[in-house]
Scaffold this active site. Structure first.
Site, PDB file in Angstrom:
ATOM      1  N   ASP A   1      -9.606  -3.221   0.585  1.00  0.00           N
ATOM      2  CA  ASP A   1      -8.259  -2.696   0.475  1.00  0.00           C
ATOM      3  C   ASP A   1      -7.357  -3.925   0.320  1.00  0.00           C
ATOM      4  OD1 ASP A   1      -6.020  -0.961   0.655  1.00  0.00           O
ATOM      5  OD2 ASP A   1      -5.849  -1.420   2.780  1.00  0.00           O
TER       6      ASP A   1
ATOM      7  N   ASP B   1      -3.289  -4.095   0.898  1.00  0.00           N
ATOM      8  CA  ASP B   1      -2.212  -4.216   1.877  1.00  0.00           C
ATOM      9  C   ASP B   1      -2.744  -4.077   3.297  1.00  0.00           C
ATOM     10  OD1 ASP B   1       0.420  -4.351   0.306  1.00  0.00           O
ATOM     11  OD2 ASP B   1      -0.644  -2.704  -0.669  1.00  0.00           O
TER      12      ASP B   1
ATOM     13  N   SER C   1      -4.272   1.595  -2.955  1.00  0.00           N
ATOM     14  CA  SER C   1      -3.396   2.722  -3.276  1.00  0.00           C
ATOM     15  C   SER C   1      -2.124   2.278  -3.990  1.00  0.00           C
ATOM     16  CB  SER C   1      -3.021   3.476  -1.988  1.00  0.00           C
ATOM     17  OG  SER C   1      -4.167   4.007  -1.370  1.00  0.00           O
TER      18      SER C   1
END
Length: 224
Positions: free
Chosen positions: A12, A14, A114
């Site tokens: 991921d 962030d 995302s």
């Protein structure tokens, strides 16, 4: 069950590669103040790792139309950019130690974030991580965002590694759920969110920082 070599690592972005979630928290709180409301931390935490459509749903369920999600998000983003002009974009401890280990050991590496493409690409170039990556999957390129597994399955497919041979590194509850649903080993590196025992049960292990992940990979591969 036959043990599998770890041949892929999926990050991921962030809260895992960059210390951005604290800036994001501050941005949401500031945006809420400008709009004359309070925003609880549990609501902000629910946005983390989630696509905008899901975050908007959580937002509207809480505020019942009192304020607009997209207006609040725009204010939040503008405030984050102001913070970054002053503070920069802090890199998480152990990131390049892990990236160098991945490169030196011939392990495939991807980011599944995302965050939308334009912003994520800028961030990955800025911190110097782009050249280490074999692929990146963005939140706006899959039909279903986290906590659904789509983004991690797409990342594994693009780097040519079966899901069961991948580690996912996540900080958020939505991301942990997505990695587990994808059939991958989830390494939780805590950031701003505290997880309970139910979510912890979905992880393979918890590492204090990214510099501990090479030892996890070494131990897993030594068992094969």
């Amino acid at each position: 069950m036959e043990r599998q070599m770890i041949r892929g690592v999926i990050f991921d972005m962030d809260g895992v590669m960059i210390d951005s979630e604290r800036q994001s928290n501050e941005g949401w709180i500031w945006a809420a103040e400008q709009l004359g409301v309070e925003m609880p931390m549990w609501l902000i935490d629910s946005f983390k790792g989630a696509p905008n459509t899901l975050s908007c749903q959580f937002f509207d369920n809480y505020y019942h139309g009192k304020i607009d999600y997209w207006e609040a998000r725009k204010l939040r983003t503008e405030h984050i950019y102001k913070i970054r002009e002053k503070e920069g974009l802090p890199i998480k401890k152990g990131l390049f130690e892990l990236l160098d280990y991945i490169r030196e050991n011939g392990i495939k590496c991807a980011v599944a974030t995302s965050t939308r493409r334009e912003s994520a690409e800028k961030t990955l170039h800025t911190i110097g991580a782009w050249e280490y990556l074999d692929n990146v999957v963005y939140g706006d390129s899959v039909e279903h965002g986290k906590p659904e597994p789509d983004i991690f399955l797409a990342a594994a497919d693009r780097i040519g590694v079966p899901p069961q041979e991948c580690i996912v590194i996540e900080d958020s509850i939505n991301g942990i759920k997505a990695g587990h649903a994808a059939g991958m080993k989830v390494v939780h590196v805590p950031d701003t969110i505290q997880i309970d025992d139910t979510i912890r049960a979905l992880t393979y292990c918890v590492c204090e920082h990214l510099g501990e992940v090479p030892d996890v990979i070494e131990k897993l591969n030594a068992q094969v």
